[in-house]
Design a protein around this motif. Structure first.
Motif, short mmCIF file in Angstrom:
data_model
loop_
_atom_site.label_atom_id
_atom_site.label_comp_id
_atom_site.label_asym_id
_atom_site.label_seq_id
_atom_site.Cartn_x
_atom_site.Cartn_y
_atom_site.Cartn_z
N MET A 1 3.11 1.73 18.02
CA MET A 1 2.80 1.22 16.70
C MET A 1 1.30 1.29 16.46
SD MET A 1 5.12 -2.12 16.13
CE MET A 1 5.47 -1.86 14.42
N THR A 2 0.94 1.42 15.24
CA THR A 2 -0.48 1.43 14.91
C THR A 2 -0.95 0.00 14.69
OG1 THR A 2 -0.03 1.66 12.56
CG2 THR A 2 -0.31 3.69 13.83
N SER A 3 -2.20 -0.21 15.04
CA SER A 3 -2.76 -1.55 14.86
C SER A 3 -3.16 -1.74 13.40
CB SER A 3 -3.96 -1.75 15.77
OG SER A 3 -4.96 -0.82 15.43
N PRO A 4 -3.03 -2.95 12.90
CA PRO A 4 -3.44 -3.19 11.52
C PRO A 4 -4.95 -3.03 11.38
CG PRO A 4 -2.82 -5.24 12.57
CD PRO A 4 -2.50 -4.14 13.54
N GLU A 5 -5.36 -2.54 10.24
CA GLU A 5 -6.79 -2.34 10.04
C GLU A 5 -7.49 -3.66 9.79
OE1 GLU A 5 -6.57 -1.05 5.36
OE2 GLU A 5 -6.96 0.44 6.87
N PRO A 6 -8.77 -3.74 10.09
CA PRO A 6 -9.49 -5.00 9.88
C PRO A 6 -9.47 -5.44 8.42
CG PRO A 6 -10.81 -3.42 11.12
CD PRO A 6 -9.57 -2.71 10.67
N ALA A 7 -9.52 -6.74 8.21
CA ALA A 7 -9.42 -7.28 6.85
C ALA A 7 -10.56 -6.80 5.98
CB ALA A 7 -9.38 -8.80 6.91
N GLY A 8 -11.74 -6.64 6.54
CA GLY A 8 -12.89 -6.19 5.76
C GLY A 8 -12.70 -4.79 5.21
N ARG A 9 -12.12 -3.93 6.00
CA ARG A 9 -11.90 -2.55 5.57
C ARG A 9 -10.85 -2.49 4.46
NH1 ARG A 9 -11.02 1.85 10.04
NH2 ARG A 9 -13.25 2.11 9.83
N ALA A 10 -9.79 -3.28 4.59
CA ALA A 10 -8.74 -3.31 3.57
C ALA A 10 -9.29 -3.87 2.25
CB ALA A 10 -7.55 -4.12 4.04
N ALA A 11 -10.10 -4.92 2.35
CA ALA A 11 -10.67 -5.51 1.14
C ALA A 11 -11.61 -4.53 0.46
CB ALA A 11 -11.40 -6.80 1.49
N ARG A 12 -12.39 -3.81 1.26
CA ARG A 12 -13.31 -2.81 0.68
C ARG A 12 -12.52 -1.71 -0.03
NH1 ARG A 12 -16.19 1.98 2.27
NH2 ARG A 12 -18.21 1.99 1.23
N ARG A 13 -11.43 -1.27 0.58
CA ARG A 13 -10.61 -0.22 -0.03
C ARG A 13 -9.99 -0.71 -1.34
NH1 ARG A 13 -7.00 1.72 4.04
NH2 ARG A 13 -8.71 3.06 4.62
N GLU A 14 -9.48 -1.95 -1.34
CA GLU A 14 -8.90 -2.50 -2.57
C GLU A 14 -9.96 -2.61 -3.66
OE1 GLU A 14 -6.92 -6.19 -2.14
OE2 GLU A 14 -5.19 -5.31 -1.14
N ARG A 15 -11.17 -3.02 -3.29
CA ARG A 15 -12.24 -3.14 -4.27
C ARG A 15 -12.61 -1.78 -4.85
NH1 ARG A 15 -15.25 -6.10 -1.34
NH2 ARG A 15 -16.57 -4.47 -0.49
N LEU A 16 -12.66 -0.76 -4.01
CA LEU A 16 -12.98 0.59 -4.50
C LEU A 16 -11.88 1.14 -5.40
CD1 LEU A 16 -14.57 2.20 -1.34
CD2 LEU A 16 -15.72 1.50 -3.44
N VAL A 17 -10.62 0.91 -5.04
CA VAL A 17 -9.51 1.35 -5.89
C VAL A 17 -9.55 0.62 -7.22
CG1 VAL A 17 -6.99 1.35 -6.12
CG2 VAL A 17 -8.05 2.09 -3.98
N ALA A 18 -9.87 -0.68 -7.18
CA ALA A 18 -9.97 -1.45 -8.42
C ALA A 18 -11.07 -0.91 -9.32
CB ALA A 18 -10.23 -2.92 -8.09
N LEU A 19 -12.21 -0.56 -8.74
CA LEU A 19 -13.30 -0.02 -9.55
C LEU A 19 -12.94 1.35 -10.12
CD1 LEU A 19 -16.38 -1.13 -7.44
CD2 LEU A 19 -15.59 -2.06 -9.61
N LEU A 20 -12.23 2.16 -9.35
CA LEU A 20 -11.78 3.46 -9.85
C LEU A 20 -10.82 3.28 -11.03
CD1 LEU A 20 -11.53 6.57 -9.57
CD2 LEU A 20 -9.62 6.13 -8.04
N LEU A 21 -9.86 2.37 -10.88
CA LEU A 21 -8.91 2.12 -11.97
C LEU A 21 -9.62 1.55 -13.20
CD1 LEU A 21 -5.81 0.64 -10.11
CD2 LEU A 21 -6.09 2.92 -11.08
N ALA A 22 -10.62 0.71 -12.97
CA ALA A 22 -11.38 0.17 -14.11
C ALA A 22 -12.13 1.28 -14.83
CB ALA A 22 -12.35 -0.90 -13.62
N GLY A 23 -12.65 2.24 -14.10
CA GLY A 23 -13.34 3.37 -14.72
C GLY A 23 -12.39 4.23 -15.54
N VAL A 24 -11.22 4.50 -14.99
CA VAL A 24 -10.22 5.29 -15.72
C VAL A 24 -9.78 4.54 -16.97
CG1 VAL A 24 -7.89 6.25 -15.60
CG2 VAL A 24 -9.46 6.54 -13.68
N ALA A 25 -9.58 3.23 -16.83
CA ALA A 25 -9.19 2.42 -17.99
C ALA A 25 -10.27 2.45 -19.07
CB ALA A 25 -8.91 0.99 -17.55
N ALA A 26 -11.53 2.38 -18.66
CA ALA A 26 -12.62 2.41 -19.64
C ALA A 26 -12.64 3.73 -20.40
CB ALA A 26 -13.95 2.17 -18.94
N VAL A 27 -12.45 4.83 -19.68
CA VAL A 27 -12.43 6.14 -20.34
C VAL A 27 -11.27 6.22 -21.33
CG1 VAL A 27 -12.06 8.61 -19.95
CG2 VAL A 27 -13.65 7.34 -18.50
#
Length: 68
Positions: A1-27
Motif C-alpha cells: 500500500m502507498t503511504s498517505p501524503e503529508p497533510a501540508g502537501r495535500a492542503a497546498r495542492r487543494e489551495r492551488l486547485v482552488a486558485l486555478l478554478l477561481a481563475g477559470v471562473a473569473a475568465v
C-alpha cells in the motif's frame, strides 16, 4: 500500500486547485457579456452559471485547505 501524503502537501495542492478554478471562473464571468452582446444569451447564461459554480467550488476548496 502507498503511504498517505503529508497533510501540508495535500492542503497546498487543494489551495492551488482552488486558485486555478477561481481563475477559470473569473475568465468565464468577465467574458460572458461578450455572448450577450452578440445575441447569444443562452451561451452567456450557461457561461455565467458555470462561472458561479466554479467560483463556489473554489471557495469551498480554498476554505478547506486553509482551515487544515
Amino acid at each position: 500500500m502507498t503511504s498517505p501524503e503529508p497533510a501540508g502537501r495535500a492542503a497546498r495542492r487543494e489551495r492551488l486547485v482552488a486558485l486555478l478554478l477561481a481563475g477559470v471562473a473569473a475568465v468565464l464571468l468577465f467574458s460572458s457579456p461578450t455572448w450577450f452582446a452578440s445575441d447569444q444569451a443562452v451561451v452567456g447564461g450557461a457561461q455565467l452559471f458555470l462561472g458561479v459554480v466554479l467560483a463556489g467550488v473554489a471557495a469551498v476548496l480554498y476554505r478547506r485547505a486553509t482551515r487544515a
